[in-house]
Design an enzyme around this catalytic site. Sequence first.
Site, short mmCIF file in Angstrom:
data_model
loop_
_atom_site.label_atom_id
_atom_site.label_comp_id
_atom_site.label_asym_id
_atom_site.label_seq_id
_atom_site.Cartn_x
_atom_site.Cartn_y
_atom_site.Cartn_z
N TRP A 104 1.29 -1.37 0.11
CA TRP A 104 0.15 0.07 -0.47
C TRP A 104 0.51 1.29 0.22
O TRP A 104 0.55 2.07 -1.10
CB TRP A 104 -1.24 0.15 1.09
CG TRP A 104 -1.82 -1.15 0.67
CD1 TRP A 104 -1.91 -2.13 2.12
CD2 TRP A 104 -3.17 -1.75 -0.74
NE1 TRP A 104 -2.63 -3.47 1.01
CE2 TRP A 104 -3.11 -2.47 0.43
CE3 TRP A 104 -3.50 -0.56 -0.86
CZ2 TRP A 104 -4.15 -3.36 -0.51
CZ3 TRP A 104 -4.24 -1.54 -1.58
CH2 TRP A 104 -5.02 -2.74 -1.11
N ASP A 173 -1.51 6.09 6.60
CA ASP A 173 -2.88 5.51 5.86
C ASP A 173 -2.55 4.79 7.31
O ASP A 173 -2.15 4.07 7.35
CB ASP A 173 -2.39 5.10 5.22
CG ASP A 173 -3.30 4.14 4.33
OD1 ASP A 173 -4.37 3.37 4.82
OD2 ASP A 173 -2.85 3.16 2.76
N LYS A 197 -12.44 -2.00 7.12
CA LYS A 197 -11.63 -3.04 8.41
C LYS A 197 -12.20 -2.94 9.40
O LYS A 197 -12.68 -3.93 9.96
CB LYS A 197 -10.64 -2.53 8.15
CG LYS A 197 -9.34 -3.90 6.73
CD LYS A 197 -8.58 -3.21 6.51
CE LYS A 197 -8.74 -2.97 4.54
NZ LYS A 197 -7.97 -3.95 4.01
C1 LIG Z 1 -2.94 -0.40 4.30
C2 LIG Z 1 -4.85 0.05 3.40
N1 LIG Z 1 -4.00 0.64 2.13
C3 LIG Z 1 -5.25 0.88 1.73
C4 LIG Z 1 -5.85 -0.10 0.88
C5 LIG Z 1 -7.05 0.30 0.01
O1 LIG Z 1 -8.04 0.81 0.23
P1 LIG Z 1 -9.12 0.79 -0.73
O2 LIG Z 1 -9.14 -0.27 -1.64
O3 LIG Z 1 -10.35 1.10 0.19
O4 LIG Z 1 -8.68 1.48 -1.81
C6 LIG Z 1 -5.87 -1.01 1.85
C7 LIG Z 1 -6.89 -2.55 1.35
O5 LIG Z 1 -6.92 -3.07 1.98
C8 LIG Z 1 -5.18 -1.81 3.02
O6 LIG Z 1 -4.76 -2.44 3.50
#
Ligand SMILES: Cc1ncc(COP(=O)(O)O)c(C=O)c1O
Length: 368
Positions: A104, A173, A197
Amino acid sequence: MTENRIFNFNAGPSALPLTVLKEIQDSFLNFKGSGMSITEISHRSALFDEVINDTVARTRRLLNIDDKYHVLFIQGGASLQFAMIPMNFLAEGATADYVNTGTWSTKAIKEAKLLNKTVNVVASSEDKNFSYIPQNIKFSKDAAYVHITSNNTIKGTQWHEFPDTGGVPIVSDMSSDIFSRPLQMDRFGMIYAGAQKNMGPAGVCMVILRDDMLKRSEEFLQSETKSLPNMLRYNTYSSQNSMYNTPNCFGIYTIQLVLKWLEEEVGGLEKMEARNLEKGNMLYDFIDGSNFYRATAEKKSRSLMNVTFRLPSEEMEKEFISQATKNGMGGLKGHRSVGGCRASIYNATTVEAVEALIKFMKSFAMGK
Ligand SMILES: Cc1ncc(COP(=O)(O)O)c(C=O)c1O
């Protein structure tokens, strides 16, 4: 297990508290006497105003923040934030520091680069397959912000102490660990998290933005000749209580109920953290004491939300996941990019679920 529900170890979307699901069910056909469901009422109604305002108030109480922080609800998931952050905070010539701790963070870095912004990757744990959180990082003094991913959902690592950035605001994040522990919020210029989550259904991202960061973005956007579309500006959301356009009403309502559960049933973030520690320690202690399972993250960096582990062979992992499913335990397969196994034990995962998992893991290992 209650009402044919399984023990859900999904990484996201993932388990929600049963009391929240029941409250949604009970109020679904007739929300607060309106004769309509939450998905049918107007977002411009007093009923929805109450929902969104209460969600913001609960967020502020739980995180111990005042109105110096704006609580916003934006669609496009956490992934849209990877782009909105550099778009709003990186004027021409400005730079940002990023720490790369996995998939991520890598995506966040890529998005900023795609926008031709200057980003410094000041530390990375890629050398050891992202199995640890880098320490003793030298940050740039003049960076606009430092971007980190507080919990790495795929690799199962987590920042247990946030880095000293020399006063540069941290942008984090927190998609997979928001509301899992108390935070010293004055360290953060912004935190953001996809809801799916620890908060609710997919389709809404919570953004908590400090006022000075918002002002900075407004100044920068005014000075730019090419302006950003409204939907990509933070002040569009902050100036209109996240209702410039139709928000994800159902998602925000679910977040409200989850935060109510956190405040009224769990008793706040200290208690939530204690419960998360209890679950995490129980599972890691069992894995460490076994000579069959092996945790993949380095001890000091292990996540209390996503426990990643391997078995002696890929065949056994396949069999483990399939037998777990037959025993009422779902979501134990590791992310498709890394394989192995992963038990996601977010806020709503009960101690009972972790105990059941350990019992199953013991009996599976004994049979080998
Ligand atoms: C730490 C983290 N950041 C970003 C995301 C991406 O999130 P989204 O699907 O809401 O764009 C995730 C998805 O699992 C994640 O675990």
